[in-house]
Design a protein around this motif. Sequence first.
Motif, PDB file in Angstrom:
ATOM      1  N   VAL B 118     -11.656  -0.662  -3.882  1.00 17.28           N
ATOM      2  CA  VAL B 118     -10.863  -1.348  -4.845  1.00 17.28           C
ATOM      3  C   VAL B 118      -9.529  -0.988  -5.324  1.00 17.28           C
ATOM      4  O   VAL B 118      -8.668  -1.701  -5.549  1.00 17.28           O
ATOM      5  CB  VAL B 118     -11.580  -1.530  -6.185  1.00 17.28           C
ATOM      6  CG1 VAL B 118     -12.774  -2.501  -6.197  1.00 17.28           C
ATOM      7  CG2 VAL B 118     -12.228   0.012  -6.572  1.00 17.28           C
ATOM      8  N   LEU B 119      -9.280   0.139  -4.959  1.00 15.02           N
ATOM      9  CA  LEU B 119      -7.950   0.624  -5.429  1.00 15.02           C
ATOM     10  C   LEU B 119      -6.649   0.212  -4.328  1.00 15.02           C
ATOM     11  O   LEU B 119      -5.862  -0.257  -4.625  1.00 15.02           O
ATOM     12  CB  LEU B 119      -7.794   2.327  -5.252  1.00 15.02           C
ATOM     13  CG  LEU B 119      -6.230   2.904  -5.451  1.00 15.02           C
ATOM     14  CD1 LEU B 119      -5.864   2.284  -6.744  1.00 15.02           C
ATOM     15  CD2 LEU B 119      -6.534   4.462  -5.509  1.00 15.02           C
ATOM     16  N   PHE B 120      -7.098  -0.018  -3.155  1.00 14.29           N
ATOM     17  CA  PHE B 120      -6.212  -0.534  -2.055  1.00 14.29           C
ATOM     18  C   PHE B 120      -6.553  -1.713  -1.546  1.00 14.29           C
ATOM     19  O   PHE B 120      -6.062  -2.567  -0.691  1.00 14.29           O
ATOM     20  CB  PHE B 120      -5.948   0.578  -1.022  1.00 14.29           C
ATOM     21  CG  PHE B 120      -7.118   1.140  -0.266  1.00 14.29           C
ATOM     22  CD1 PHE B 120      -7.432   2.243  -0.736  1.00 14.29           C
ATOM     23  CD2 PHE B 120      -7.484   0.689   0.698  1.00 14.29           C
ATOM     24  CE1 PHE B 120      -8.613   2.804  -0.163  1.00 14.29           C
ATOM     25  CE2 PHE B 120      -8.748   1.278   1.430  1.00 14.29           C
ATOM     26  CZ  PHE B 120      -9.008   2.291   1.013  1.00 14.29           C
ATOM     27  N   LEU B 121      -7.429  -2.617  -2.362  1.00  8.84           N
ATOM     28  CA  LEU B 121      -7.792  -3.830  -2.087  1.00  8.84           C
ATOM     29  C   LEU B 121      -6.590  -4.778  -2.284  1.00  8.84           C
ATOM     30  O   LEU B 121      -5.898  -5.520  -1.434  1.00  8.84           O
ATOM     31  CB  LEU B 121      -9.004  -4.492  -2.512  1.00  8.84           C
ATOM     32  CG  LEU B 121      -9.500  -5.895  -2.446  1.00  8.84           C
ATOM     33  CD1 LEU B 121      -9.733  -6.224  -0.975  1.00  8.84           C
ATOM     34  CD2 LEU B 121     -10.608  -6.332  -3.022  1.00  8.84           C
ATOM     35  N   LEU B 122      -6.097  -4.831  -3.254  1.00  7.81           N
ATOM     36  CA  LEU B 122      -4.987  -5.580  -3.809  1.00  7.81           C
ATOM     37  C   LEU B 122      -3.784  -5.125  -3.135  1.00  7.81           C
ATOM     38  O   LEU B 122      -2.972  -5.860  -2.606  1.00  7.81           O
ATOM     39  CB  LEU B 122      -4.920  -5.599  -5.343  1.00  7.81           C
ATOM     40  CG  LEU B 122      -3.402  -6.413  -5.643  1.00  7.81           C
ATOM     41  CD1 LEU B 122      -3.813  -7.870  -5.741  1.00  7.81           C
ATOM     42  CD2 LEU B 122      -3.250  -5.957  -7.020  1.00  7.81           C
ATOM     43  N   PRO B 123      -3.394  -3.782  -3.155  1.00  4.52           N
ATOM     44  CA  PRO B 123      -2.157  -3.415  -2.491  1.00  4.52           C
ATOM     45  C   PRO B 123      -2.157  -3.818  -0.925  1.00  4.52           C
ATOM     46  O   PRO B 123      -1.148  -4.393  -0.509  1.00  4.52           O
ATOM     47  CB  PRO B 123      -2.081  -2.006  -2.449  1.00  4.52           C
ATOM     48  CG  PRO B 123      -2.834  -1.644  -3.637  1.00  4.52           C
ATOM     49  CD  PRO B 123      -4.104  -2.676  -3.866  1.00  4.52           C
ATOM     50  N   LEU B 124      -3.344  -3.757  -0.206  1.00  4.20           N
ATOM     51  CA  LEU B 124      -3.370  -4.250   1.201  1.00  4.20           C
ATOM     52  C   LEU B 124      -2.930  -5.776   1.231  1.00  4.20           C
ATOM     53  O   LEU B 124      -2.496  -5.973   2.173  1.00  4.20           O
ATOM     54  CB  LEU B 124      -4.690  -3.979   1.645  1.00  4.20           C
ATOM     55  CG  LEU B 124      -4.617  -3.519   3.165  1.00  4.20           C
ATOM     56  CD1 LEU B 124      -3.862  -2.775   3.678  1.00  4.20           C
ATOM     57  CD2 LEU B 124      -6.118  -3.468   3.725  1.00  4.20           C
ATOM     58  N   PHE B 125      -3.753  -6.342   0.268  1.00  2.00           N
ATOM     59  CA  PHE B 125      -3.628  -7.712   0.276  1.00  2.00           C
ATOM     60  C   PHE B 125      -1.942  -8.238   0.290  1.00  2.00           C
ATOM     61  O   PHE B 125      -1.337  -8.938   0.970  1.00  2.00           O
ATOM     62  CB  PHE B 125      -4.372  -8.170  -0.801  1.00  2.00           C
ATOM     63  CG  PHE B 125      -4.360  -9.549  -1.492  1.00  2.00           C
ATOM     64  CD1 PHE B 125      -5.133 -10.675  -1.239  1.00  2.00           C
ATOM     65  CD2 PHE B 125      -3.384  -9.767  -2.427  1.00  2.00           C
ATOM     66  CE1 PHE B 125      -4.976 -11.837  -1.673  1.00  2.00           C
ATOM     67  CE2 PHE B 125      -3.197 -11.039  -3.001  1.00  2.00           C
ATOM     68  CZ  PHE B 125      -4.047 -12.036  -2.446  1.00  2.00           C
ATOM     69  N   LEU B 126      -1.334  -7.468  -0.923  1.00  2.00           N
ATOM     70  CA  LEU B 126       0.071  -7.758  -1.064  1.00  2.00           C
ATOM     71  C   LEU B 126       0.978  -7.484   0.290  1.00  2.00           C
ATOM     72  O   LEU B 126       1.667  -7.949   0.660  1.00  2.00           O
ATOM     73  CB  LEU B 126       0.562  -6.925  -2.228  1.00  2.00           C
ATOM     74  CG  LEU B 126       0.062  -7.244  -3.523  1.00  2.00           C
ATOM     75  CD1 LEU B 126       0.431  -6.288  -4.503  1.00  2.00           C
ATOM     76  CD2 LEU B 126       0.503  -8.665  -3.946  1.00  2.00           C
ATOM     77  N   ILE B 127       0.527  -6.139   0.859  1.00  2.00           N
ATOM     78  CA  ILE B 127       1.327  -5.807   2.061  1.00  2.00           C
ATOM     79  C   ILE B 127       1.109  -6.794   3.316  1.00  2.00           C
ATOM     80  O   ILE B 127       2.141  -7.007   3.875  1.00  2.00           O
ATOM     81  CB  ILE B 127       0.670  -4.197   2.458  1.00  2.00           C
ATOM     82  CG1 ILE B 127       1.142  -3.276   1.443  1.00  2.00           C
ATOM     83  CG2 ILE B 127       1.280  -4.100   3.746  1.00  2.00           C
ATOM     84  CD1 ILE B 127       0.542  -1.819   1.565  1.00  2.00           C
ATOM     85  N   PHE B 128      -0.097  -7.305   3.430  1.00  2.00           N
ATOM     86  CA  PHE B 128      -0.331  -8.036   4.535  1.00  2.00           C
ATOM     87  C   PHE B 128       0.439  -9.560   4.177  1.00  2.00           C
ATOM     88  O   PHE B 128       1.349  -9.655   5.103  1.00  2.00           O
ATOM     89  CB  PHE B 128      -1.847  -8.600   4.539  1.00  2.00           C
ATOM     90  CG  PHE B 128      -2.518  -7.519   5.299  1.00  2.00           C
ATOM     91  CD1 PHE B 128      -1.896  -6.313   5.607  1.00  2.00           C
ATOM     92  CD2 PHE B 128      -3.984  -7.657   5.479  1.00  2.00           C
ATOM     93  CE1 PHE B 128      -2.680  -5.373   6.448  1.00  2.00           C
ATOM     94  CE2 PHE B 128      -4.709  -6.497   6.272  1.00  2.00           C
ATOM     95  CZ  PHE B 128      -3.925  -5.511   6.745  1.00  2.00           C
ATOM     96  N   VAL B 129       0.341  -9.890   2.899  1.00  2.00           N
ATOM     97  CA  VAL B 129       0.979 -11.354   2.481  1.00  2.00           C
ATOM     98  C   VAL B 129       2.468 -11.048   3.024  1.00  2.00           C
ATOM     99  O   VAL B 129       3.277 -11.818   3.504  1.00  2.00           O
ATOM    100  CB  VAL B 129       0.779 -11.433   0.875  1.00  2.00           C
ATOM    101  CG1 VAL B 129       1.893 -12.611   0.611  1.00  2.00           C
ATOM    102  CG2 VAL B 129      -0.474 -12.149   0.900  1.00  2.00           C
TER     103      VAL B 129
END
Lengths: 329, 280
Positions: B118-129
Amino acid sequence: MTVTLPDQPAKTPAGQLDDAGKPPWRDRINWARLTPYLLIVPAVLMELLVHVIPMVVGIFISFIKLTQVYITNWSSAPWAGLDNYGVALRFGNSQGKALLQSFGLSLAFAVLCVGISFLFGMATSLVLQRKFRGRGLLRTLFLIPYALPAYAGIITWKFMFQRDNGLINELLTNDLHLTGDRPFWLIGGNAFVAVLVVSIWQQWPFAFLMTMAGMQSIPDDLYEAAAIDGASVWQQIRYITLGIMTPINSVLLLLLFLWTFREFNTPFVLFGAVPPKSADLLTVHIYNSSFITWNFGFGSAMSVLLMLFLIVVSALWALWNRRVNRRYA
Amino acid sequence: MREQTSFRIFRWVVLVPAVLFTVVPLYVMVSTAVKPLGDVLGEFRWVPKTITLQPFVDIWSTVPLAHYFVNSLVVTTSATALSVVIAIFASYAISRYRFRGKGAFSGVVLATQMFPGVLFLLPLFLIFVNIDKSLGFTLLYQTRLGLIATYLTFTLPFSIWMLASYLNGIPRDLDESARVDGASAMGALFRIILPSARPGIIAVAVYSFMTAWGEILFASQMTNSASRTLSVGLQSYSTEANVYWNQVMAASLVVSVPIVVGFMFLQRYLVAGLTAGAVK
């Protein structure tokens, strides 16, 4: 810098190869030096993209006020300093209290799940260590829950735990007559039992697999020698098997604990995104505050705390493990 | 070896619950999959009253299961293949070379096991976007490629760790003598190391495949209707007003059988890989 495998075969007479050799501009020692780096480049790139950079970003997010207001424009979210951590760790207020409860629950869950899975897996490996008819079949059978895709197993259990048309209540009320009313399993206090049972069902085959693999590496003559000396089966297990298995078991216990403490699939598939209070495990709790209530700063702060906890556990384990290994070395 | 009565009793005490615990859910899955919906909605019956294969027909039209299946297959196979190749190179470096930064690299690889998803789910999402935004087209965000990149990295740490221990168990004399005979580093890896490391490599591949095939958290946030995989798709039978439990079970069975059968064929490699590898 030392390179264990020098790229030039040093054992052949030095002149020979150089004469046949490469053009002087191709510095061979540099290549030898570069080889290991070239080998790890793909792994490093992927780790950076998917693990390291997102983690750094995640830690950064835990210091900003990233709520739904700023989600489309996250770089303009205001700096929060340690506020998110403050909210998480102030156990007097409701959010801090909820986090503390969720932590306690996850700890109890992990200890029970790892403990039972380990004992169960170890016991099964022990009784399957000696040859008897049907052993191969049982081995394969016990590994099926591990091979099954997680969601397939969990969904089946979800059906079994249904109040009105599930197997568990049929078994308890109609077959065994243990209770009169059909209890709810997926809401209320029983949900903890449900998530624990399903997780054990999925975890113990891995404990079984690892302990079985470990026991296969114990040579038979050790047991034979012990038997000649008059050791009972129990003594053989106590002094040979368990002794040799200690380093393997300690790795296994750490892995199981790290995986169980971060368990997400089981509660998520059993209960959906919002679990009952009794099964509000940390990862789901964090997922909730991030993706349901859109407070990513707070969610990230809790994730960082979770990670710190796991790092502390692993560090303590490493200290303990070094002592154990020294004793058995 | 002579067995004591107490041990024989112990064996029964362990095996009977273990068999029941394992088999009952599997039986529920199979027996429910062949019941008509009406029988599933009432009280649970151990023995189906009527047996029908209709659920196995219906599953394909209730939700686009075939589509999810293809997505899962593409994502999982690609992630597994790439992860195995990358892990082979990295573990060869760790096992056979000493180089500056080796400790840091191994440390980071192991430390990722402690990262909560869960810690890098959102960051990964932001990075991909953001990568997509700067490229000007959708490459990673909610695509199969994004999922492949994610899954292959998830399985890398354990794969590298297991394979490096496996390679450590292969005598160095083997590749060193090949090097003396004039093989290059790559030549020694491909001609000497890889053939002897086959059980370890298969073990790593099985592990990666199962991890990617069963992943739920990232699949639930990082896919859209075009890239949805089975782990999320299977839950769409439950969002209707009526839960089609018989179809859920039939679909679970269909997506599990290939994996379980494949696993059965390869399990001895997994055991061999673990014996020599992670278990050390």
